[in-house]
Design an enzyme around this catalytic site. Structure first.
Site, PDB file in Angstrom:
ATOM      1  CB  CYS A   8      -0.952   0.038   1.202  1.00 27.30           C
ATOM      2  SG  CYS A   8      -0.481  -0.906   2.628  1.00 27.30           S
ATOM      3  N   GLY A  36      -1.258   0.506  -4.688  1.00 30.75           N
ATOM      4  CA  GLY A  36      -2.391  -0.284  -4.228  1.00 30.75           C
ATOM      5  C   GLY A  36      -3.630   0.060  -5.013  1.00 30.75           C
ATOM      6  CG  ASN A 111       3.780   0.659   2.682  1.00 36.35           C
ATOM      7  OD1 ASN A 111       4.770   1.226   2.251  1.00 36.35           O
ATOM      8  ND2 ASN A 111       3.384  -0.500   2.200  1.00 36.35           N
ATOM      9  N   GLY A 112       3.268  -1.970   4.935  1.00 36.40           N
ATOM     10  CA  GLY A 112       4.242  -2.943   5.395  1.00 36.40           C
ATOM     11  C   GLY A 112       3.585  -4.236   5.809  1.00 36.40           C
ATOM     12  CE1 TYR A 254       6.000  -4.059 -11.366  1.00 36.70           C
ATOM     13  CE2 TYR A 254       5.522  -4.444  -9.049  1.00 36.70           C
ATOM     14  CZ  TYR A 254       5.110  -4.391 -10.364  1.00 36.70           C
ATOM     15  OH  TYR A 254       3.805  -4.658 -10.677  1.00 36.70           O
ATOM     16  CB  SER A 295       8.751  -1.234 -13.568  1.00 38.90           C
ATOM     17  OG  SER A 295       8.227  -2.531 -13.788  1.00 38.90           O
ATOM     18  CG  ASP A 357       8.944  -7.709 -17.356  1.00 34.14           C
ATOM     19  OD1 ASP A 357       8.695  -6.609 -16.804  1.00 34.14           O
ATOM     20  OD2 ASP A 357       8.089  -8.594 -17.513  1.00 34.14           O
ATOM     21  CG  ASP A 358       9.150  -5.662 -13.196  1.00 36.39           C
ATOM     22  OD1 ASP A 358       8.817  -6.606 -12.471  1.00 36.39           O
ATOM     23  OD2 ASP A 358       8.353  -5.073 -13.947  1.00 36.39           O
ATOM     24  CB  CYS A 445      15.644  -6.066   2.895  1.00 40.94           C
ATOM     25  SG  CYS A 445      14.936  -7.729   3.123  1.00 40.94           S
ATOM     26  CB  CYS A 448      12.578 -11.896  -2.049  1.00 39.74           C
ATOM     27  SG  CYS A 448      13.140 -10.343  -2.783  1.00 39.74           S
TER      28      CYS A 448
END
Length: 480
Positions: A8, A36, A111-112, A254, A295, A357-358, A445, A448
């Site tokens: 968001c 969002g 947001n988070g 992105y 993006s 692409d992203d 971070c 992922c």
């Protein structure tokens, strides 16, 4: 989960009656719509009286001229646009939340994603709390209001609550007299401060400040609480420096708009650098470089500049297709990419094409993009991705879920290229991803990509989805 989503965008404004707060919030949420597209909401404070409206839909759908007029002008506002990573996609989970308690009222936008939401909620429920949503934002609201019963001020309550909150949160809060912003000690999600006609603005991205004519002041620091009241702006830094800065690197790849600046670095420039790094790491003989809107476009320009291969428009994006697009039936779902993106046949016919692409999640969208280029007459299609491969779940607000959904988890790069129908495939390296944001005052971070998270995560094998446990519990209760 064929494409990525972010949770968001948040916004807050204190203008002391100089501007129409509702109109400013509306325009700012429009600028944050990319963060969002499932629900939107605005709460207005008019001399201590709070009025709010929120619903499922895009900003333009939720806020008609009549709704904005009914909200009234006010001198403070909090706004929110939402994509659900925690909580069901329903009006009840739309934000901002308006909480009335014994010491007054509070409005909260978040947001988070909390990593300890389930534990906190269970503790609160055992103490008598009754929850109306499946969102972790309500857990934050209860934690703050519980602390407010003992604290001398809303900012003191927020600071005390932050001792219990774990994970990613960029918050905007409003009480009867104050507007506050806060960012978790790791700074996973962006949050910035602006100045407007002597008042103050908080927003997820600087593009929201630009949309209302506000002047960018600075970013909220990780762990910082910022208070805007009748005395101006002040900072509480009790939680600063308690954790290493860990901004989500995908904000630059992105999520954020290219005209935004985050923690001192331009998003547009970061994507140009991503393309340049890709060209150095994965060169290829080709005739044309194209980007997948939106993006992928900046990264494609960066690739073309570094490689010397001409850049061109390869796709036209239908600007009227959003996530509210309804695809009735399997065939329509398969054709969604064709409806959203159409290749320019005259540009790619007979050419060796590099397409940027992203990201690749499951690979279904990427395979369709490669297929569209081949159908348009491209003789070769070389796909380049301006992010490293997703190998692990995200716990901090990005919708990268189970490892079962990630194509890179079980296939080599060569195998993925074959599955996509591409002549070759190249991902950005993790090392280059850390070099994207030139001038950024933070570290990133990359959990992922690497599986190395800056804080403990709930489960090592699969993303802990807070709302799933709630849904399962609800189902058991219904059966009994």
């Amino acid at each position: 989960m064929s494409t990525l989503h972010e949770e968001c965008g948040v916004f807050g404004l204190r203008v002391d009656g100089i501007r129409n707060a509702a109109a400013c919030a509306y325009h700012a949420l429009y600028a944050l719509q990319h963060r969002g597209q499932e629900s939107a909401g605005i709460a207005i404070n008019d001399d201590g009286v709070i009025t709010s409206h929120k619903d499922v839909g895009l900003v333009s759908e939720v806020f008609t001229p009549q709704v904005l007029e009914d909200l009234g002008p006010g001198d403070m506002a909090v706004g929110h646009v939402r994509y659900a990573t925690t909580g069901d996609k329903s009006r009840v989970n739309a934000q901002p939340l308006v909480i009335n308690h014994v010491k007054g009222s509070m409005v909260l936008a978040h947001n988070g994603n909390l990593t300890n939401a389930a534990e906190l909620r269970e503790k609160l429920e055992l103490s008598g709390a009754i929850f109306h949503t499946t969102s972790d934002t309500e857990v934050i609201a209860y934690t703050i209001t519980g602390a407010r019963l003992k604290a001398p001020s809303i900012e003191a309550a927020l600071s005390a609550a932050m001792d219990s909150l774990q994970g990613a949160y960029s918050l905007v809060l409003m009480s009867a007299r104050k507007l506050l912003a806060a960012r978790d000690p790791n700074g996973f999600r962006p949050l910035c401060i602006g100045i407007l006609d002597g008042g103050y603005v908080f927003a997820s991205e600087s593009c929201a400040l630009d949309s209302i004519g506000a002047q960018f002041l600075r970013d909220v620091e990780p762990g910082e609480i910022v208070v805007a009241d009748e005395n101006g702006l002040r900072s509480i830094r009790d939680h600063c420096g308690k954790a290493p800065s860990s901004l989500c690197v995908f904000e630059f790849i992105y999520f954020a708009r290219p005209d935004s600046a985050i923690d001192g670095a331009s998003v547009h420039e970061a994507r140009l650098r991503a393309g340049a790094f890709l060209a150095l790491e994965h060169p290829v003989q080709a005739d044309l470089v194209v980007g997948v809107p939106d993006s992928g476009l900046d990264a494609a320009i960066g690739y073309a500049r570094q490689s010397g291969i001409p850049y061109g428009m390869g796709f036209i994006k239908n600007k009227y297709i959003a996530r509210t697009f309804i695809a009735p039936g399997q065939k329509a779902r398969e054709d969604k990419v064709r409806i959203k993106l159409n290749p320019i046949a005259s540009a790619v016919r007979g050419k060796r094409v590099v397409v940027i692409d992203d990201s690749i999640v499951r690979g279904t969208t990427s395979a369709r993009i490669v297929g569209l280029l081949r159908e348009a007459g491209a003789t070769e299609v070389h796909m380049r991705i301006s992010a490293p491969p997703f190998l692990h779940p995200c716990y901090f607000g990005t919708d990268v879920d189970s490892q079962d959904h990630l194509i890179a988890r079980d296939h080599t790069v060569e195998e993925i290229a074959a599955l996509l129908g591409a002549d070759s495939l190249g991902y950005l390296s993790v090392e280059s991803a850390h070099k994207l944001a030139n001038g950024c005052r933070c570290t990133f971070c990359d959990g992922c990509f690497t599986g190395h998270y800056p804080i403990p995560v709930p489960e090592a094998r699969e993303k802990y989805r807070f709302e799933r446990r709630l849904s399962q519990a609800s189902a058991r209760n219904t059966e009994t």
